[in-house]
Design a protein around this motif. Structure first.
Motif, PDB file in Angstrom:
ATOM      1  N   LEU A 191     -39.923   1.955  36.461  1.00  0.00           N
ATOM      2  CA  LEU A 191     -41.146   2.759  36.535  1.00  0.00           C
ATOM      3  C   LEU A 191     -42.200   1.991  37.323  1.00  0.00           C
ATOM      4  O   LEU A 191     -42.695   0.968  36.867  1.00  0.00           O
ATOM      5  CB  LEU A 191     -41.678   3.073  35.140  1.00  0.00           C
ATOM      6  N   GLY A 192     -42.543   2.485  38.515  1.00  0.00           N
ATOM      7  CA  GLY A 192     -43.598   1.836  39.294  1.00  0.00           C
ATOM      8  C   GLY A 192     -43.080   1.162  40.548  1.00  0.00           C
ATOM      9  O   GLY A 192     -42.008   0.556  40.551  1.00  0.00           O
ATOM     10  N   THR A 193     -43.829   1.292  41.628  1.00  0.00           N
ATOM     11  CA  THR A 193     -43.454   0.644  42.893  1.00  0.00           C
ATOM     12  C   THR A 193     -44.576  -0.258  43.387  1.00  0.00           C
ATOM     13  O   THR A 193     -44.888  -0.307  44.568  1.00  0.00           O
ATOM     14  CB  THR A 193     -43.129   1.697  43.973  1.00  0.00           C
ATOM     15  N   GLY A 194     -45.226  -0.919  42.460  1.00  0.00           N
ATOM     16  CA  GLY A 194     -46.261  -1.882  42.830  1.00  0.00           C
ATOM     17  C   GLY A 194     -45.633  -3.255  43.028  1.00  0.00           C
ATOM     18  O   GLY A 194     -44.452  -3.373  43.371  1.00  0.00           O
ATOM     19  N   TRP A 195     -46.416  -4.286  42.794  1.00  0.00           N
ATOM     20  CA  TRP A 195     -45.940  -5.647  43.020  1.00  0.00           C
ATOM     21  C   TRP A 195     -44.730  -5.988  42.167  1.00  0.00           C
ATOM     22  O   TRP A 195     -43.754  -6.556  42.660  1.00  0.00           O
ATOM     23  CB  TRP A 195     -47.065  -6.641  42.734  1.00  0.00           C
ATOM     24  N   ALA A 196     -44.809  -5.651  40.882  1.00  0.00           N
ATOM     25  CA  ALA A 196     -43.739  -6.036  39.966  1.00  0.00           C
ATOM     26  C   ALA A 196     -42.473  -5.240  40.251  1.00  0.00           C
ATOM     27  O   ALA A 196     -41.391  -5.814  40.443  1.00  0.00           O
ATOM     28  CB  ALA A 196     -44.195  -5.825  38.514  1.00  0.00           C
ATOM     29  N   GLY A 197     -42.606  -3.909  40.306  1.00  0.00           N
ATOM     30  CA  GLY A 197     -41.442  -3.058  40.511  1.00  0.00           C
ATOM     31  C   GLY A 197     -40.768  -3.339  41.844  1.00  0.00           C
ATOM     32  O   GLY A 197     -39.539  -3.446  41.935  1.00  0.00           O
ATOM     33  N   THR A 198     -41.564  -3.481  42.900  1.00  0.00           N
ATOM     34  CA  THR A 198     -40.984  -3.687  44.229  1.00  0.00           C
ATOM     35  C   THR A 198     -40.296  -5.043  44.322  1.00  0.00           C
ATOM     36  O   THR A 198     -39.212  -5.161  44.895  1.00  0.00           O
ATOM     37  CB  THR A 198     -42.071  -3.559  45.312  1.00  0.00           C
ATOM     38  N   ILE A 238     -40.362  -1.375  32.849  1.00  0.00           N
ATOM     39  CA  ILE A 238     -41.692  -0.768  32.947  1.00  0.00           C
ATOM     40  C   ILE A 238     -42.567  -1.661  33.827  1.00  0.00           C
ATOM     41  O   ILE A 238     -42.817  -2.816  33.499  1.00  0.00           O
ATOM     42  CB  ILE A 238     -42.337  -0.608  31.564  1.00  0.00           C
ATOM     43  N   ALA A 239     -43.013  -1.112  34.951  1.00  0.00           N
ATOM     44  CA  ALA A 239     -43.836  -1.895  35.892  1.00  0.00           C
ATOM     45  C   ALA A 239     -44.916  -0.994  36.457  1.00  0.00           C
ATOM     46  O   ALA A 239     -45.119  -0.921  37.652  1.00  0.00           O
ATOM     47  CB  ALA A 239     -42.959  -2.474  36.994  1.00  0.00           C
ATOM     48  N   MET A 240     -45.587  -0.252  35.560  1.00  0.00           N
ATOM     49  CA  MET A 240     -46.519   0.758  36.072  1.00  0.00           C
ATOM     50  C   MET A 240     -47.956   0.279  36.176  1.00  0.00           C
ATOM     51  O   MET A 240     -48.866   1.092  36.374  1.00  0.00           O
ATOM     52  CB  MET A 240     -46.394   2.055  35.291  1.00  0.00           C
TER      53      MET A 240
HETATM   54 MG    MG Z   1     -45.001  -2.325  39.806  1.00  0.00          MG
END
Ligand code: MG
Ligand code: FAD
Ligand code: MG
Ligand code: MG
Ligand code: MG
Length: 547
Positions: A34-41, A139-141
């Protein structure tokens, strides 16, 4: 863990496996991110094991390089230059990654699925809804901007969190200048419209104020010469100083530079209300409430937990916390197969004092009730790995001095649990929670992907650090953050940097260091080229001030 039974080590098997039997081995384990920010990417980029079925859900189909967002607010860098489509990032992978542009609005741990809603309207005026089941959930939202429930902030202030925010701020600044140029506008009204207020003296607020000041003085002053005298920038901070998290020298330099630049830094003022044309602050020194007319307010006072995470926390029994807690392996506390990283979560570090009895008996292998200093030397490494504060403490106090302290005063080199407690009493003071930064989020993404990549091997060596030290390669070490330093761009081609070991560097050369570090950190050669050419264009032609 064999023998010793240190409670803290006993959960050294961080990963649970749902598919132990051979029948299931064929089915790929489904990882939902969940999420395509710094953590997810960064998780996606580092995930290499092709045996996973990977699904990504995020309301934005791109990754945004947030450190350059303040530069987007004034056109130093174009928005397009700092984003990279997530589909093109994952296309390079050797296995399929499925992306859905939607937001997750509910996590259902009982049925192991997430409920999602498209962010686009369908032709019935609603939005498409669907569920996705998972074997592992990442979870990386991220977080949302925190308003502290101050009235009027959501309605009248700008946030600086997303790319759209930065673009909106850029348009609003230009709008203010054009409106103030209209012949019907009174002097007083001009002053109001051209008063820019920044709330929050953290790195983002300070950098934005500096960028705005540069934009006004280097570009807009030439285009709107009659308005220059009316422009004012105010920075409001509730604490006594701006850039609190930095070294004193940086804070002082920034405050002095802003004063010279004519940016009005008002510390000790708490915003209590925002309306369409006025912002009310309570001054700590006088206790009075002051009303300040403004043209634009940018709100940058830190982050808060997203509502969907709040719901999730209630569901899993993390009720009296404000931030989702994980252990050092980034596993969400109280759940199976769910991991959380980046700004949406925080690592719940263990206190040495709480585990002291277990640590003692771990070191005291023959259960004699007393400990020789040599026994302690034998286990200190393992303890330091599990409790980062011990390592920091040892670094500051040197192992030899520390062992000296462990010895009792009369020269005896044995100690009982009470003395042991005394010796370690100060250690927990070194505990610090990790900051909500891209640096932390991306390291956590790399770490977790590495665990997923090695999950098969690690399954064979689930034992803790002690017995299988030789097989250490095959176990999951807890996440450990490595700090590379932090920048604070201050405008006028100057920046401050605080590097590890309390190194402080301030000035024009630091700004060049900033340029090179951020250029190197950009996610792709395409964005790197775009950003560098934006910088070049700015140097030669100045910033674009069209709406
Ligand atoms: Mg993220
Ligand atoms: P984010 O990067 O915020 O990513 C969250 C992702 O989740 C996004 O893709 C979002 O669209 C998605 N999402 C949101 N809601 C949902 C949902 N309901 N379901 C599914 N997906 C969802 N850090 C530094 O280290 N150095 C800097 O110089 C720096 N400068 C910054 C400047 C600004 C202006 C800002 C705002 C932040 C800055 N940071 C910096 C902090 C850094 O950006 C964050 O710490 C980092 O983005 C956190 O990464 P994350 O993956 O946890 O969250
Ligand atoms: Mg991001
Ligand atoms: Mg965030
Ligand atoms: Mg965090």
């Amino acid at each position: 863990v064999s023998g010793g039974g240190v409670a803290a080590f006993s959960d050294a098997r961080p990963f649970q496996f749902g598919y132990a039997d051979a029948a299931h081995d064929v089915k790929k384990k489904k990882v939902v991110v969940l999420g395509t920010g710094w953590a997810g990417t960064s998780f996606l980029k580092s995930l290499k094991d092709p045996s996973y079925d990977v699904h990504v859900i995020s309301p934005r189909n791109y990754f945004a390089f947030t450190p350059l967002l303040p530069s987007v607010t004034n056109g130093t860098v174009e928005a397009r230059s700092i984003v990279e489509p997530i589909r093109s990032i994952v296309r390079k992978k050797k296995f399929d990654v499925h992306f859905k542009e939607a937001e997750c609005y509910k996590i259902d741990t009982v049925n192991k699925k997430v409920c999602c809603r498209s962010t686009q309207e369908n032709n019935l005026g609603g939005s498409e809804e669907f569920t996705v089941d998972y074997d592992y959930l990442v979870i990386a939202m991220g977080a949302r901007a925190n308003t502290f429930n101050t009235p009027g902030v959501v309605e009248y202030a700008h946030f600086l969190k997303e790319v759209e925010d930065a673009q909106r701020i850029r348009r609003t600044v230009i709008d203010c200048f054009e409106r103030a140029s209209l012949p019907t506008v009174s002097e007083e009204e001009k002053k109001r419209i051209l008063h820019f207020v920044v709330v929050g003296g953290g790195p983002t607020g300070v950098e934005f104020a500096a960028e705005l000041h540069d934009f006004v003085n280097e570009d807009l002053a030439k285009l709107y010469p009659a308005l220059k005298q009316h422009v004012k920038i105010t920075l409001l901070e509730a604490a006594d100083h701006i850039l609190n998290m930095f070294d004193k020298r940086i804070t002082e330099f920034a405050e002095e530079k802003f004063q010279r630049d004519g940016i009005d830094v008002k510390t000790g003022s708490m915003v209590v209300k925002v309306s369409d044309k006025e912002i009310s602050t309570k001054e700590r020194s006088s206790g009075k409430t002051v009303e300040i007319p403004f043209g634009m307010v940018v709100w940058s006072t830190g982050i808060g937990t997203r509502p969907v995470i709040m719901d999730f926390m209630k569901q899993i029994g993390q009720t009296n916390r404000r931030v989702l807690a994980t252990d050092e392996w980034l596993r969400v506390e109280g759940c199976d197969s769910i991991y959380a990283l980046g700004d949406c979560a925080t690592i719940n570090q263990r206190k040495v004092m709480e585990d002291i009895a277990a640590i003692f008996s771990k070191a005291d292998e023959n259960n004699s009730g007393t400990l020789k200093v040599d026994d302690f030397k034998g286990v200190i490494k393992d303890i330091a790995e599990r409790y980062p504060q011990v390592q920091i403490h040892l670094k500051k106090n040197q192992l030899r001095n520390f062992l000296q302290l462990l010895k009792s005063k009369d020269g005896e080199d044995e100690l009982n649990i009470e003395k042991f407690k005394q010796a370690l009493a100060e250690v927990d003071k070194q505990m610090k929670s990790l900051p909500p930064t891209a640096q932390v989020a991306s390291q956590q993404g790399v770490y977790l992907a590495d665990c997923f990549n090695r999950m098969d091997i690690c399954e064979k060596y689930p034992e803790g650090p002690i017995r299988f030290r030789a097989a250490g390669r095959h176990r999951f070490r807890p996440f450990r953050y490595k700090h590379f330093g932090q920048f604070a761009p201050l405008g006028g081609e100057q920046a401050a940097a605080q590097l590890p070991g309390d190194w402080v560097s301030i000035g024009h050369s630091t700004q060049w260091l900033w340029y090179s570090v951020y250029a190197s950190k950009l996610v792709s050669w395409r964005t790197r080229l775009l950003v560098i050419s934006d910088w070049g264009r700015r140097f030669i032609f100045g910033r674009d001030s069209s709406r």
